[in-house]
Design a protein around this motif. Structure first.
Motif, PDB file in Angstrom:
ATOM      1  N   GLN A  39      62.124  67.486  47.849  1.00  0.00           N
ATOM      2  CA  GLN A  39      62.147  67.648  46.403  1.00  0.00           C
ATOM      3  C   GLN A  39      61.503  68.966  45.977  1.00  0.00           C
ATOM      4  N   GLU A  40      60.455  69.361  46.675  1.00  0.00           N
ATOM      5  CA  GLU A  40      59.806  70.632  46.344  1.00  0.00           C
ATOM      6  C   GLU A  40      60.758  71.814  46.526  1.00  0.00           C
ATOM      7  N   ILE A  41      61.597  71.745  47.571  1.00  0.00           N
ATOM      8  CA  ILE A  41      62.535  72.836  47.863  1.00  0.00           C
ATOM      9  C   ILE A  41      63.756  72.793  46.946  1.00  0.00           C
ATOM     10  N   SER A  42      64.254  71.587  46.687  1.00  0.00           N
ATOM     11  CA  SER A  42      65.537  71.445  45.985  1.00  0.00           C
ATOM     12  C   SER A  42      65.417  71.315  44.466  1.00  0.00           C
ATOM     13  N   GLN A  43      64.175  71.173  43.939  1.00  0.00           N
ATOM     14  CA  GLN A  43      63.999  70.953  42.504  1.00  0.00           C
ATOM     15  C   GLN A  43      63.042  72.010  41.924  1.00  0.00           C
ATOM     16  N   PRO A  44      63.580  73.168  41.548  1.00  0.00           N
ATOM     17  CA  PRO A  44      62.727  74.281  41.087  1.00  0.00           C
ATOM     18  C   PRO A  44      61.934  73.966  39.822  1.00  0.00           C
ATOM     19  N   TYR A  45      62.387  72.971  39.042  1.00  0.00           N
ATOM     20  CA  TYR A  45      61.672  72.630  37.815  1.00  0.00           C
ATOM     21  C   TYR A  45      60.326  71.953  38.080  1.00  0.00           C
ATOM     22  N   ARG A  46      60.033  71.666  39.337  1.00  0.00           N
ATOM     23  CA  ARG A  46      58.726  71.098  39.687  1.00  0.00           C
ATOM     24  C   ARG A  46      57.630  72.164  39.740  1.00  0.00           C
ATOM     25  N   TRP A  47      58.022  73.434  39.728  1.00  0.00           N
ATOM     26  CA  TRP A  47      57.048  74.512  39.914  1.00  0.00           C
ATOM     27  C   TRP A  47      56.906  75.367  38.660  1.00  0.00           C
TER      28      TRP A  47
END
Length: 381
Positions: A39-47
């Motif tokens: 999820q960290e790699i595939s979901q940029p809105y987490r960062w």
């Protein structure tokens, strides 16, 4: 019938009963092992980029999340790391929604509103814990308990009758040049032996969530006879009082000020005047073994001590620290990325055991039928 034959029959029956459930639980556990990293790699809105400015308080995050979702009830707010977005969790006991709103914790920008009902890893998780069925949690719990018996009985059955060095050595390796039936037997027996030591811990930690009686018994054994108590805390409500939203911000500020090593903090927002404000914080990112749970009156800000193991980490006993580690033991996260790889392969092998076990039983049954038909042919010939 000898004890070993009886145990073999029990192992077979329990394996046939639980095989499909064990396969589903194992394969979903295998897929879920790297959920956090994927999820960290595939979901940029987490960062987000840390701005060097003050994070927005929970009341402001709640206000933004309510506006972004047309008033969906906010139950929790997560600040996981200075470089991740704040997350508002929306759900209601009597409503079919379960949403996350991702918000830049410095600027207030709404980055994503996500329906978890359609989220891949959420579906995998609920398959893992409930098979997506009514009473699925109970089915998983019973199957896991029987799987634990299977692991222990399988370990006993693995020990060779013949104690000479050659026979013992053969128990530790797969004979790849043998027939496929022999290879199948070795895949079941040898791989089962190597992984059962990990899977026993995985089954035990899973059962802690499945049955309250198991959780209490487990804690009783860990603590040397101490009974597990449940925290049932309430705020001191005066007549006519309503939810004290500003107090949530004060609690958040206090928890952050008390421990400068905190990386992430989660706030449970009270939805009634009787509820306390609950927080948990951690100096680690992605693991949960060192969580500090704290409870505050939403009107007086008085801090209440925890009655169960969910309290301050520094005050926890050895038994309470093991209970706090339950999730990290179950997922392998306690050993970092290496532990997750270990649990990934253990889950993969666990999923193969019902398959190789079934093929083993089917092959033996077929062989018995063939022998029986040969005997009948001899009698009547």
């Amino acid at each position: 019938m000898t004890f070993k034959k009886f145990l073999g029959q029990l192992h077979l029956i329990l394996g046939l009963m639980t095989g499909l459930v064990v396969f589903i639980v194992s394969i979903t556990g295998c897929i879920y092992a790297f959920e956090h990293e994927i999820q960290e790699i595939s979901q940029p809105y987490r960062w987000v980029k840390e701005k060097g400015t003050q994070m927005l308080p929970p009341s402001k995050i709640k206000e933004i999340a309510l506006e972004a979702t047309d008033g969906m009830l906010v139950r929790r707010i997560y600040y996981e790391h200075p470089e991740t977005s704040a997350i508002a969790l929306h759900y209601a006991d009597d409503a079919p929604y379960y949403y996350l709103t991702f918000i830049d914790q410095y600027t207030g920008e709404v980055l994503k509103v996500k329906n978890l009902e359609k989220d891949f890893f959420t579906i995998i998780l609920y398959l893992h814990i409930s098979l997506l069925l009514p009473y699925g949690k109970e089915i998983i719990g019973v199957s896991t308990l029987l799987f634990l018996v299977l692991l222990i009985s399988g370990l006993y059955l693995w020990f060779p009758r013949n104690k000479n060095k050659k026979a013992v050595r053969q128990k530790f390796k797969i004979k790849w040049k043998a027939s496929w039936r022999r290879q199948n037997y070795d895949l079941h027996s040898v791989l089962g032996f190597y992984t059962c030591w990990i899977l026993i811990f995985s089954a035990i930690t899973g059962l802690v969530w499945s049955f309250e009686w198991f959780e209490k018994s487990y804690y009783y054994l860990l603590s040397g006879g101490e009974h597990l108590k449940k925290s049932e805390l309430q705020s001191k409500v005066e007549e006519g009082a309503s939810i004290n939203t500003p107090m949530v911000d004060r609690v958040w500020q206090k928890v952050l000020a008390d421990d400068p090593e905190i990386l992430g903090i989660t706030i449970y927002l009270p939805i009634s005047p009787e509820e306390v404000i609950t927080t948990y914080s951690s100096p680690d990112y992605g693991t949960y073994g060192r969580l500090d749970w704290r409870y505050f009156d939403q009107f007086t800000m008085e801090e209440y001590p925890a009655l169960d193991f969910r309290g301050r980490h520094e005050d926890a006993t050895v038994a309470q620290k093991i209970m706090k580690l339950n999730y990290d033991i179950h997922t392998g996260g306690m050993l970092g990325l290496a532990g997750k790889f270990l649990m990934f392969f253990a889950s993969l092998i666990s999923a193969s055991l019902p398959v190789t076990g079934f093929l083993l039983w089917r092959g033996r049954s077929k062989k018995k039928r063939q022998k029986s038909s040969h005997r009948q042919e001899k009698i009547y010939s």
